[in-house]
Write an enzyme that holds these catalytic residues in place. Sequence first.
Site, PDB file in Angstrom:
ATOM      1  N   ASP A 103      -7.273  -4.025   3.241  1.00  0.00           N
ATOM      2  CA  ASP A 103      -6.339  -4.028   4.365  1.00  0.00           C
ATOM      3  C   ASP A 103      -4.953  -3.696   3.826  1.00  0.00           C
ATOM      4  O   ASP A 103      -4.314  -4.519   3.190  1.00  0.00           O
ATOM      5  CB  ASP A 103      -6.357  -5.411   5.026  1.00  0.00           C
ATOM      6  CG  ASP A 103      -5.494  -5.498   6.269  1.00  0.00           C
ATOM      7  OD1 ASP A 103      -4.682  -4.586   6.506  1.00  0.00           O
ATOM      8  OD2 ASP A 103      -5.619  -6.497   6.986  1.00  0.00           O
ATOM      9  N   VAL A 104      -4.492  -2.484   4.088  1.00  0.00           N
ATOM     10  CA  VAL A 104      -3.182  -2.044   3.608  1.00  0.00           C
ATOM     11  C   VAL A 104      -2.305  -1.503   4.731  1.00  0.00           C
ATOM     12  O   VAL A 104      -1.392  -0.727   4.493  1.00  0.00           O
ATOM     13  CB  VAL A 104      -3.307  -0.983   2.484  1.00  0.00           C
ATOM     14  CG1 VAL A 104      -3.875  -1.590   1.229  1.00  0.00           C
ATOM     15  CG2 VAL A 104      -4.131   0.199   2.936  1.00  0.00           C
ATOM     16  N   LYS A 105      -2.578  -1.961   5.933  1.00  0.00           N
ATOM     17  CA  LYS A 105      -1.769  -1.466   7.048  1.00  0.00           C
ATOM     18  C   LYS A 105      -0.354  -2.043   6.968  1.00  0.00           C
ATOM     19  O   LYS A 105      -0.139  -3.138   6.475  1.00  0.00           O
ATOM     20  CB  LYS A 105      -2.418  -1.794   8.382  1.00  0.00           C
ATOM     21  CG  LYS A 105      -2.545  -3.264   8.680  1.00  0.00           C
ATOM     22  CD  LYS A 105      -3.387  -3.487   9.925  1.00  0.00           C
ATOM     23  CE  LYS A 105      -3.660  -4.941  10.175  1.00  0.00           C
ATOM     24  NZ  LYS A 105      -4.486  -5.586   9.163  1.00  0.00           N
ATOM     25  N   ARG A 106       0.593  -1.313   7.444  1.00  0.00           N
ATOM     26  CA  ARG A 106       1.985  -1.751   7.502  1.00  0.00           C
ATOM     27  C   ARG A 106       2.336  -2.002   8.967  1.00  0.00           C
ATOM     28  O   ARG A 106       1.646  -1.554   9.870  1.00  0.00           O
ATOM     29  CB  ARG A 106       2.921  -0.710   6.913  1.00  0.00           C
ATOM     30  CG  ARG A 106       2.622  -0.349   5.458  1.00  0.00           C
ATOM     31  CD  ARG A 106       2.829  -1.539   4.552  1.00  0.00           C
ATOM     32  NE  ARG A 106       2.960  -1.121   3.160  1.00  0.00           N
ATOM     33  CZ  ARG A 106       2.258  -1.636   2.179  1.00  0.00           C
ATOM     34  NH1 ARG A 106       1.342  -2.533   2.418  1.00  0.00           N
ATOM     35  NH2 ARG A 106       2.444  -1.257   0.949  1.00  0.00           N
TER      36      ARG A 106
END
Length: 123
Positions: A103-106
């Site tokens: 999970d690397v969403k901004r």
Amino acid sequence: MATETSFFSKLEARVAEVNSLLCIGLDPHSKEILSADESSKATPQEKCDAAFTFCKTIIDATLPYAACYKPNAAFFEALGDNGAATLVRVLKEIPSNVPILLDVKRGDIGSTAAAYAEACYEH
């Protein structure tokens, strides 16, 4: 030459193996891994070790039921210089037949946005 299994093929096989659709989030919030007093006294490595232990405990407890794991990069980035190494340690605890969705969403919810801000402005 070895062939890699696609994420979705791996996920499908794991769902069939454990008869579950459960995706386990691995979000070592700083407030959940150490008390405020412990956190203020802990070295960066001690914080990383606490995050690792927190995640490993979750992995050990949920492995028979987990279709996949979803570590949140923000909480590892917030650990500073050793955060990426801690994430790698956690990933190595997940068996290779279990899919991992990083999970690397901004621009995420408050706690995740706060962790990204801590990673950017405090390290």
